[in-house]
Write a protein that holds these residues in place. Structure first.
Motif, PDB file in Angstrom:
ATOM      1  N   ASP A   1       0.823  -1.196   0.000  1.00 20.69           N
ATOM      2  CA  ASP A   1       0.000   0.000   0.000  1.00 20.69           C
ATOM      3  C   ASP A   1       0.866   1.258   0.000  1.00 20.69           C
ATOM      4  N   ALA A   2       2.054   1.176   0.606  1.00 19.51           N
ATOM      5  CA  ALA A   2       2.971   2.314   0.681  1.00 19.51           C
ATOM      6  C   ALA A   2       3.724   2.543  -0.617  1.00 19.51           C
ATOM      7  N   GLY A   3       3.617   1.614  -1.574  1.00 17.62           N
ATOM      8  CA  GLY A   3       4.320   1.768  -2.839  1.00 17.62           C
ATOM      9  C   GLY A   3       5.732   1.233  -2.833  1.00 17.62           C
TER      10      GLY A   3
ATOM     11  N   VAL B   1       8.321   4.199   2.424  1.00 18.17           N
ATOM     12  CA  VAL B   1       8.489   4.603   1.022  1.00 18.17           C
ATOM     13  C   VAL B   1       7.538   5.751   0.676  1.00 18.17           C
ATOM     14  N   ARG B   2       6.302   5.655   1.120  1.00 17.52           N
ATOM     15  CA  ARG B   2       5.353   6.746   0.870  1.00 17.52           C
ATOM     16  C   ARG B   2       5.834   8.034   1.532  1.00 17.52           C
ATOM     17  N   HIS B   3       6.353   7.911   2.735  1.00 16.61           N
ATOM     18  CA  HIS B   3       6.800   9.104   3.456  1.00 16.61           C
ATOM     19  C   HIS B   3       8.017   9.737   2.784  1.00 16.61           C
TER      20      HIS B   3
ATOM     21  N   THR C   1       7.397  12.805   7.526  1.00 16.34           N
ATOM     22  CA  THR C   1       8.074  12.084   8.603  1.00 16.34           C
ATOM     23  C   THR C   1       7.127  11.062   9.220  1.00 16.34           C
ATOM     24  N   GLY C   2       7.612   9.840   9.356  1.00 11.17           N
ATOM     25  CA  GLY C   2       6.856   8.796  10.026  1.00 11.17           C
ATOM     26  C   GLY C   2       7.590   8.344  11.270  1.00 11.17           C
TER      27      GLY C   2
ATOM     28  N   ALA D   1      -3.146   3.746  11.130  1.00 10.72           N
ATOM     29  CA  ALA D   1      -4.572   4.070  11.033  1.00 10.72           C
ATOM     30  C   ALA D   1      -4.804   5.221  10.063  1.00 10.72           C
ATOM     31  N   ARG D   2      -3.885   6.194  10.065  1.00  6.77           N
ATOM     32  CA  ARG D   2      -4.016   7.339   9.172  1.00  6.77           C
ATOM     33  C   ARG D   2      -3.669   6.985   7.733  1.00  6.77           C
ATOM     34  N   GLU D   3      -2.568   6.268   7.538  1.00  5.22           N
ATOM     35  CA  GLU D   3      -2.049   6.021   6.189  1.00  5.22           C
ATOM     36  C   GLU D   3      -2.879   5.025   5.383  1.00  5.22           C
TER      37      GLU D   3
END
Length: 427
Positions: free
Chosen positions: A54-56, A373-375, A381-382, A416-418
Motif C-alpha cells: 500500500d505504501a508503494g 516509502v510513501r513518506h 516524517t513517520g 490508522a491514518r495512512e
C-alpha cells in the motif's frame, strides 16, 4: 513537490533479470512469526505485507519460507514444502499485486542455526560443528540428504512461481545452511561438497540448476550473500572470496545479489544498533526463555556488560554493509542490493548515486514505519526506528512488530491514518 535529480534516484526503475521494479527501496526479508504451526499463510501475515505494498514499496522480499520442515529456523514460520501451501501463498501475492508492488519469496534452510528446539528436532549441517551462539550441535548431512534437499528446494521454488511470486531469493547468507556449506569453518567435509572453493560452492550451484529446470530461464532468481562472515580466529569467508562466489553465480544466471554480513556465532554485526532493550527483551520475553537455565543465568548476570560491549562493537550507522557491497558492485554486472541500517532518504540516495550499490533493502526501519516509502516520496516524517532491535528479540515467540514504547505508539496512529491514503507507487 519537485524532487531533485539526486533524490529521484530512489524511484528510478531497476531491472532484475526479466523483472522491472519501480524504485530502488526494497523491503528485505523479516522473520514474521505469523504463520500457523504447520507453515500455512495466515490473514495476519497477508495484512502485514499489505502495508508495504500500500505504501508503494518497489519490491517486497518475504521472510524465509522453509523448503523442508526440518529446515525451520523458528516456530510459526511459513513453508513452501507442499502443494497445499500454494493457495495461501497466492493470497499473499495477490494482495501485494493489487497495490502494484512486486514480491519475492525468500527460501532457506536453518541448518544448525535453530532458534527453538521445537523448530528442528534433528538439526543438520555441512559438518557437525556446534553453534556457539545457540549451543546446537548438528549432525553432518549425508549425500542422499543433500540430494533430497536440492530437489526439495527446486520444488519449493516451483510452488512459489505457481503461486504468482515475481521472483525467489535463495538465502545463502548469515550462517544459514547454504552459508554453512560455503564457509570452511562450518564445512569440514572431505567429499564432493567440501574442501576446495569449487566443492563448497557445489550445493548452491546444484540448487540453481535444479531450480532452473523447474521454473525456466526467465524467472528471476536472487541470492543473499555475506559480504564478510565476521568470524575472527575462525576460517570464515572474507569479501574477496565472497565476491568470487558472486561472480560464479552471475555466470550461472543469478539475477541479483543482496549483501549482508555475519553468522549467529559472529555476535551482532548483522544488526548494528543499541542492545540494551534487545538483550532485556531476549531474556524476558523472547527466545532466550528457552535457553538452558545455566545460560539464562549467565546472561542475566552479565547483561549490562554484554550490552555495553555490544553497543561499542556494533553501533548503529546507516549502510554499515556498504563497504562490502561496493566491492561486489565493482565486480558484477547484475544489480547489487545492500542491507544494513538504512533509514534516511539522504543516506539511501547517496549509496545509490555514488555507485556503491544499485538498490538498498530495509528491515527494522520498515518495521517501525511500514509506510516509509510513501513518506520518503512525500517528504513526510513517520515513526523513526531507534534500532533497539527488540523486534528481532521476539523472533519465534511473538508476531513481528515494533516494541520500542515510543515508536510503537506512533506506529499505531500512523497506520490508522495512512491506510486511508491512495497508493502512489506509480506517481
Amino acid at each position: 513537490m519537485i524532487e531533485t535529480e539526486k533524490e529521484s534516484v530512489l524511484f528510478d526503475p531497476l531491472n532484475i533479470g526479466k523483472m522491472t521494479i519501480p524504485g530502488r527501496i526494497i523491503k528485505t526479508a523479516t522473520t514474521e512469526t505469523m504463520s500457523t504451526e504447520d507453515g500455512f499463510v495466515t490473514d495476519e501475515l497477508v495484512a502485514f505485507y499489505e502495508h508495504y505494498a500500500d505504501a508503494g514499496t518497489a519490491l517486497i522480499i518475504t521472510g524465509n519460507f522453509y523448503t523442508q520442515r526440518s529446515g525451520r529456523v523458528y516456530n510459526k514460520m511459513p513453508g513452501a514444502d507442499h502443494d497445499d501451501k500454494i493457495a495461501g501463498m497466492k493470497q499473499l501475492v495477490d494482495i501485494v499485486h493489487q497495490h502494484g508492488s512486486k514480491i519475492c519469496a525468500q527460501l532457506s534452510h536453518a541448518g544448525r542455526q535453530v532458534f527453538q528446539p521445537a523448530a528442528a528436532e534433528d538439526p543438520v549441517s555441512a559438518s557437525a560443528v556446534t553453534d556457539k551462539f545457540s549451543g546446537v550441535k548438528p549432525r553432518e548431512m549425508s549425500i542422499d540428504e543433500i540430494r533430497s534437499f536440492v530437489d526439495g528446494f527446486a520444488r519449493a521454488a516451483e510452488r512459489c512461481q505457481r503461486a504468482g511470486f515475481d521472483a525467489i531469493q535463495i538465502h545463502a547468507a548469515q550462517g544459514y545452511l547454504l552459508s554453512q556449506f560455503l564457509t570452511p569453518y562450518t564445512n569440514r567435509r572431505r567429499d564432493a561438497y567440501g574442501g576446495s572453493f569449487e566443492k563448497r560452492l557445489r550445493i548452491l550451484l546444484d540448487i540453481l540448476h535444479a531450480v532452473r529446470e523447474r521454473v525456466g530461464e526467465d524467472f528471476p532468481v536472487l541470492v543473499k550473500l555475506n559480504g564478510d562472515d565476521a568470524l575472527p580466529l575462525r576460517k570464515g569467508l572474507k569479501t574477496q572470496e565472497l565476491v568470487a562466489i558472486a561472480r560464479v553465480l552471475e555466470e550461472h544466471g543469478v539475477a541479483a545479489v543482496e549483501i549482508s554480513v555475519g553468522h549467529y556465532e559472529s555476535g551482532f554485526p548483522t544488526i548494528c544498533g543499541n542492545f540494551n532493550l534487545f538483550l532485556k527483551t531476549l531474556l524476558n520475553d523472547g527466545v532466550g526463555r528457552e535457553y538452558p537455565r545455566f545460560k539464562q543465568l549467565a546472561m542475566r548476570l552479565s547483561q549490562s556488560i554484554l550490552a555495553a560491549i555490544s553497543n561499542w562493537l556494533w553501533p548503529h550507522r546507516e549502510g554499515f554493509n556498504l563497504k562490502y557491497a561496493e566491492q561486489f558492485k565493482r565486480a558484477l554486472k547484475i544489480p547489487v542490493i545492500c542491507v544494513g541500517g538504512f533509514s534516511g532518504q539522504k543516506a539511501m540516495a547517496e549509496a545509490i548515486s555514488s555507485g556503491q550499490c544499485d538498490a538498498i533493502s530495509i528491515a527494522r526501519a520498515m518495521i517501525a514505519d511500514p509506510y516509509l516509502v510513501r513518506h520518503i516520496r512525500r517528504r513526510e516524517t513517520g515513526p523513526k526506528c531507534e534500532f533497539c532491535s527488540a523486534c528481532l528479540a521476539h523472533i519465534g515467540t511473538r508476531a513481528v512488530n515494533c516494541f520500542h514504547p515510543k515508536v510503537s505508539a506512533e506506529r499505531v496512529l500512523m497506520i490508522a491514518r495512512e491506510k486511508s491514503l491512495p497508493n502512489e507507487c506509480t506517481s
